[in-house]
Design an enzyme around this catalytic site. Structure first.
Site, PDB file in Angstrom:
ATOM      1  N   SER A 145       0.855  -1.190   0.000  1.00 17.72           N
ATOM      2  CA  SER A 145       0.000   0.000   0.000  1.00 17.72           C
ATOM      3  C   SER A 145       0.885   1.231   0.000  1.00 17.72           C
ATOM      4  O   SER A 145       2.037   1.187   0.450  1.00 17.72           O
ATOM      5  CB  SER A 145      -0.889   0.018   1.250  1.00 17.72           C
ATOM      6  OG  SER A 145      -1.545   1.259   1.397  1.00 17.72           O
ATOM      7  N   TYR A 158      -1.664  -0.401  10.190  1.00 17.32           N
ATOM      8  CA  TYR A 158      -1.746  -0.738   8.771  1.00 17.32           C
ATOM      9  C   TYR A 158      -0.455  -0.362   8.050  1.00 17.32           C
ATOM     10  O   TYR A 158       0.115  -1.165   7.298  1.00 17.32           O
ATOM     11  CB  TYR A 158      -2.943   0.009   8.170  1.00 17.32           C
ATOM     12  CG  TYR A 158      -3.190  -0.232   6.702  1.00 17.32           C
ATOM     13  CD1 TYR A 158      -3.917  -1.330   6.278  1.00 17.32           C
ATOM     14  CD2 TYR A 158      -2.726   0.674   5.747  1.00 17.32           C
ATOM     15  CE1 TYR A 158      -4.171  -1.549   4.926  1.00 17.32           C
ATOM     16  CE2 TYR A 158      -2.964   0.467   4.397  1.00 17.32           C
ATOM     17  CZ  TYR A 158      -3.689  -0.641   3.996  1.00 17.32           C
ATOM     18  OH  TYR A 158      -3.926  -0.843   2.657  1.00 17.32           O
TER      19      TYR A 158
END
Length: 326
Positions: A145, A158
């Site tokens: 990501s 995350y």
């Protein structure tokens, strides 16, 4: 569709495996692989989600398997099953969780959950798949990501896990090349996957849900998830080493690479604009987090998240389930 975007036909297969494939980006990638003639197996934690996902994939393209990717023995059994049944030509490690909260509202357990699912899930999938992929000179894709390329406020568990996935992908790419296996590191930016329904929120949950769902669906900031899935599958099949998706993600990567100190300071400015409530408590899924209380914030969220809301059913995100989202 060009020949470069298809896998070679085999007596068995081509067989493909997508973890975290029951909804969101994983489901869209599974559809893309099925359209290219692959026999696709999708793995996820929730049996109900897997059953609904199976009805959205073309009949006869493969199987659904309930698997927790943090359990290496379970992943070993999954990969062996796919190899024996369909052959194993392509694997995408996509399983993930999203926790949205200020760091003061989460603890070590939340960081551990993120690492277990995203980093160890990708690690287990990679280590178990590589011996079989060497036999077919196959392809491995690891979904990182833009949040793993720079630390994102209120998404730290995350970001940390995705940063580890990115390092794993780059290292494996270098080491596996001699055996004919390609490893693609994928770093998407914001995508309209309906993930705001399944993400978990802490602190001021309504306010956190408001900013996240707005950003994830805002025009210019976010990307259509089906288009993203097509580009990711193309990149993995074409053996690209790295793919960064969305213009804002590419800009953030460039800025951080050129001026990391300035980028970090600007992130600090952005953090001051995010909700400040940091009370510890159980995280709540987006479907239960509630709407922002401020009327203006409600209007902004309704505008920004409209496209993302439309993706909910298409991406099989319409019911809260176990934390296996993307």
């Amino acid at each position: 569709m060009s020949k470069r975007s298809r896998l070679p036909r085999r007596a068995k297969g081509p067989g493909a495996l997508v973890t975290g494939g029951s909804r969101g980006l994983g489901l869209f990638m599974a559809r893309q692989l099925a359209e290219r003639g692959c026999i696709v197996t999708i793995a996820a934690r929730d049996a109900g989600e897997l059953e609904r996902a199976a009805t959205q994939l073309r009949e006869g393209t493969g199987a659904t398997v309930r698997t927790a990717v943090c359990d290496r023995a379970a992943v070993r059994a999954l990969v062996r099953e796919v190899h024996q049944r369909d052959g194993l030509d392509l694997v995408i490690a996509n399983a993930g969780v999203i926790q949205v909260a200020p760091v003061a509202a989460v603890g070590a357990a939340e960081f551990g959950d993120a690492m277990d699912t995203m980093f160890y899930g990708a690690l287990h999938t990679s280590l178990e798949a590589l011996p079989y992929l060497k036999e077919t000179r196959g392809r491995l894709g690891l979904i990182g990501s833009v949040g793993g390329l720079l630390g994102v406020p209120h998404l730290l568990p995350y970001s940390c896990a995705k940063a580890a996935v990115g390092a794993l992908a780059e290292g494996l790419h270098a080491e596996a090349a001699a055996s004919g296996v390609s490893v693609t590191a994928v770093h998407p930016g914001l995508m309209r996957t309906g993930s705001h329904r399944q993400a978990e929120f802490g602190g001021d949950t309504a306010a956190e849900f408001g900013w996240f769902s707005t950003a994830a669906g805002a025009p210019l900031l976010s990307m259509d998830a089906e288009r993203a899935a097509r580009r990711i599958v193309d990149a993995v099949i074409q053996r690209r080493a790295r793919l960064v998706l969305t213009t804002p993600a590419k800009a953030a990567q460039l800025a951080h690479g050129v001026a990391p100190g300035l980028t970090t300071r600007l992130s600090g400015v952005a953090a001051r604009l995010l909700p400040s409530a940091a009370e510890r408590g159980a995280l709540r899924q987006g479907a239960e987090a509630g709407e922002p209380r401020n009327p203006i914030a409600k209007l902004v969220r309704a505008w920004g998240s409209a496209r993302n809301d439309r993706a909910v059913r298409r991406a099989n995100q319409h019911e809260p389930g176990p934390r296996t989202s993307s």
